[in-house]
Design a protein around this motif. Sequence first.
Motif, PDB file in Angstrom:
ATOM      1  N   ASP A 234      30.977  16.920  32.532  1.00 30.85           N
ATOM      2  CA  ASP A 234      29.502  17.507  33.573  1.00 30.85           C
ATOM      3  C   ASP A 234      28.454  18.273  33.054  1.00 30.85           C
ATOM      4  N   LYS A 235      28.728  18.757  31.587  1.00 27.30           N
ATOM      5  CA  LYS A 235      27.446  19.876  31.486  1.00 27.30           C
ATOM      6  C   LYS A 235      26.379  19.503  30.785  1.00 27.30           C
ATOM      7  N   GLY A 236      26.037  20.303  30.815  1.00 24.78           N
ATOM      8  CA  GLY A 236      24.639  20.167  29.743  1.00 24.78           C
ATOM      9  C   GLY A 236      23.388  19.034  30.617  1.00 24.78           C
ATOM     10  N   LEU A 237      23.756  18.196  29.275  1.00 20.72           N
ATOM     11  CA  LEU A 237      22.656  16.801  30.123  1.00 20.72           C
ATOM     12  C   LEU A 237      24.143  15.905  30.064  1.00 20.72           C
ATOM     13  N   TRP A 238      25.005  16.491  29.703  1.00 25.45           N
ATOM     14  CA  TRP A 238      26.164  15.426  30.728  1.00 25.45           C
ATOM     15  C   TRP A 238      26.086  15.114  32.214  1.00 25.45           C
ATOM     16  N   ARG A 239      25.416  16.216  33.123  1.00 29.74           N
ATOM     17  CA  ARG A 239      25.327  16.724  33.854  1.00 29.74           C
ATOM     18  C   ARG A 239      24.900  15.784  35.007  1.00 29.74           C
TER      19      ARG A 239
END
Length: 326
Positions: A234-239
């Motif tokens: 859930d970091k970067g774009l996946w957040r």
Amino acid sequence: MKMNLKNAVIAIVAPLPTLFFYVSFLGYCGDHDCHNSNDTSIWNWCYHHPLLLANILFFLNVNLLFWFIGLLQSSHWLIDVYWTVIPVLLVHYYATHPLAMFKYNPWRSRAVIMMTWVWGIRLSHNYFRREKWLWGAREDWRFTDMRRQYAQNWWWVSFFSIYLSQQVFLIGVCMPMYVIHSVDKPWDFWDFVAVVVCITGIVVAYHADTQLHNFVTENCKLKELGKPVVPNLDKGLWRYSRHPNYFGEQLWWWGLGIFGWNLGCAWTFVGSFINSMCLAYVTVLVERRMLEQDYRAEAYRVYQETTSAWIPWFKSSPKGGKDKNT
């Protein structure tokens, strides 16, 4: 090592029948007047039916030959490799066909060819990076699941579910490439818009896939060290999106659709729409698979509640409480 080399040779040799036939056709048209209605040769027919010829070559070389190779190897890995190659072959086919109509304004064709190469290289790089640079080490997990589901009927079901369906899908989603080389119109504002959408899609998909690859690699290292793995990315774009790689892929195909629409063929958006519907179905399969894994199920449910499925957006609060990550 021997299996890897053998599969690499198979992948290189597999499209040669189509390439040899098409080069022969171009050679014939270079030496003869294919436009001559008195010419009853197969080359004259190929000249007047470019779209039908593309479908016939796809059916014979991909559907039949790739399917036969898959049956011999008990693995339909080859179509995954060529998913990234066929659009590149198609855009060059449409651009080099003698009936192509872009001679007076070649910039649109050049832009689409260049972007299709970048898209294909990006996707091929991601595929081989994920497969640890091996050829045909495994087939798509969805094919493996269907193989178990259909058991002894898989040999013939695979022809329709993997290959014939791929023909309809790939030829359809690449129809803007055909229109781009069939309609000659000056470059305008909407072509710039299409380029921006396509490039944005490629960039978003690349960064999303790279972040996912790094996440999986780090988890593998933690597992080897006997340490607990991170349940969810859930970091970067996946957040901001649960599937930013799918979002980027959709932007690419919708960008091509804008080219077709701008040339008076809005029906080319049908391919982009079908692609989005297929990705919606794949999204359901992927998320169902995530929830079946005990170590990440709870974290992924919270992730589903707080994070947009496709279009990147700000996180929302989970049901029954505030989002601690905002």
